[in-house]
Write a protein that holds these residues in place. Structure first.
Motif, short mmCIF file in Angstrom:
data_model
loop_
_atom_site.label_atom_id
_atom_site.label_comp_id
_atom_site.label_asym_id
_atom_site.label_seq_id
_atom_site.Cartn_x
_atom_site.Cartn_y
_atom_site.Cartn_z
N ILE A 152 -6.08 -3.31 -5.90
CA ILE A 152 -6.06 -4.72 -6.28
C ILE A 152 -4.89 -5.02 -7.23
O ILE A 152 -4.37 -6.12 -7.26
N TYR A 153 -4.42 -4.01 -7.96
CA TYR A 153 -3.31 -4.20 -8.89
C TYR A 153 -1.96 -4.32 -8.19
O TYR A 153 -0.96 -4.61 -8.84
N SER A 154 -1.91 -4.08 -6.91
CA SER A 154 -0.64 -4.08 -6.19
C SER A 154 0.15 -5.39 -6.38
O SER A 154 1.34 -5.37 -6.67
N ASN A 155 -0.52 -6.51 -6.21
CA ASN A 155 0.16 -7.79 -6.39
C ASN A 155 0.57 -8.01 -7.84
O ASN A 155 1.61 -8.59 -8.11
N ALA A 156 -0.24 -7.55 -8.78
CA ALA A 156 0.06 -7.75 -10.19
C ALA A 156 1.32 -7.00 -10.63
O ALA A 156 2.09 -7.51 -11.44
N ALA A 165 1.17 5.31 -8.51
CA ALA A 165 -0.07 5.79 -9.13
C ALA A 165 -0.98 4.62 -9.52
O ALA A 165 -2.20 4.70 -9.35
N ILE A 166 -0.39 3.54 -9.99
CA ILE A 166 -1.18 2.37 -10.38
C ILE A 166 -1.88 1.78 -9.16
O ILE A 166 -3.06 1.48 -9.19
N VAL A 167 -1.13 1.63 -8.08
CA VAL A 167 -1.69 1.02 -6.86
C VAL A 167 -2.72 1.95 -6.22
O VAL A 167 -3.75 1.48 -5.73
N ASP A 168 -2.47 3.26 -6.24
CA ASP A 168 -3.45 4.19 -5.68
C ASP A 168 -4.74 4.22 -6.51
O ASP A 168 -5.82 4.39 -5.97
N ALA A 169 -4.61 4.04 -7.82
CA ALA A 169 -5.80 4.03 -8.68
C ALA A 169 -6.65 2.80 -8.42
O ALA A 169 -7.88 2.88 -8.42
N ASN A 170 -6.01 1.67 -8.19
CA ASN A 170 -6.74 0.43 -7.90
C ASN A 170 -5.84 -0.47 -7.05
O ASN A 170 -4.96 -1.14 -7.60
N TYR A 219 0.82 -1.20 0.00
CA TYR A 219 0.00 0.00 0.00
C TYR A 219 0.87 1.26 0.00
O TYR A 219 1.95 1.28 0.56
N SER A 220 0.33 2.33 -0.58
CA SER A 220 1.08 3.58 -0.66
C SER A 220 1.32 4.18 0.72
O SER A 220 2.35 4.81 0.95
N SER A 221 0.41 3.96 1.66
CA SER A 221 0.59 4.52 3.00
C SER A 221 1.85 3.97 3.66
O SER A 221 2.58 4.70 4.33
N GLU A 222 2.13 2.69 3.45
CA GLU A 222 3.37 2.11 3.99
C GLU A 222 4.59 2.71 3.32
O GLU A 222 5.56 3.08 3.98
N ALA A 223 4.55 2.82 2.00
CA ALA A 223 5.69 3.34 1.25
C ALA A 223 5.97 4.80 1.62
O ALA A 223 7.13 5.21 1.74
N ILE A 224 4.92 5.58 1.84
CA ILE A 224 5.09 7.00 2.17
C ILE A 224 5.73 7.18 3.54
O ILE A 224 6.51 8.10 3.75
#
Length: 136
Positions: free
Chosen positions: A45-49, A38-43, A14-19
């Motif tokens: 579910i795409y994080s694992n992909a 940006a991809i992960v924040d948009a959706n 998640y972006s919150s962890e990275a930030i």
């Protein structure tokens, strides 16, 4: 083949962890470059992909960045900035988790899922990673 100018030092779901890690590194004077945020924040579910959000630093900053990241605890801390201890086994490997075990949390979760929003009522518990004991 060209040598890379950057070193991958972390991946996060998640972006919150990275930030959080980005802020810590930048407060120590290390420039951070994030990829796929940006991809992960948009959706999410795409994080694992896409392999999560990746944090890169310049090669010359990699060793210092890894030392700084190692100082950040991955386990839950109390109000005094100390690791929380398991009341069952005394281990300090405690993670916060959400729980949907009572009727109020279950109804809120189902209602939220039906109207496509995040759940607005969940209970938070702690779980020991050593003995799997759950507590408030």
């Amino acid at each position: 083949m060209e040598k890379s100018l950057f070193t991958l030092i972390g991946r996060f779901q998640y972006s919150s962890e990275a930030i959080i890690y980005q802020g810590k590194l930048e407060s120590e004077g290390i420039e951070v470059f994030m990829r796929d945020i940006a991809i992960v924040d948009a959706n999410p579910i795409y994080s694992n992909a896409v392999g999560g959000i990746k944090i890169y630093v310049k090669n010359e900053d990699a060793d210092a960045a890894k030392k700084i990241m190692a100082q950040i605890s991955e386990f839950s801390l109390d109000d005094n900035n100390q690791l929380i201890k398991c009341p069952n086994c005394g281990a300090e490997k405690i993670e916060m988790m959400t729980s949907v075990k009572d009727i109020k949390s279950l109804l809120a979760f189902v209602f939220s899922a039906l109207i496509s929003i995040y759940p607005f009522h969940t209970k938070h518990k702690y779980k020991c990673q050593s003995c799997k004991f759950e507590f408030n």
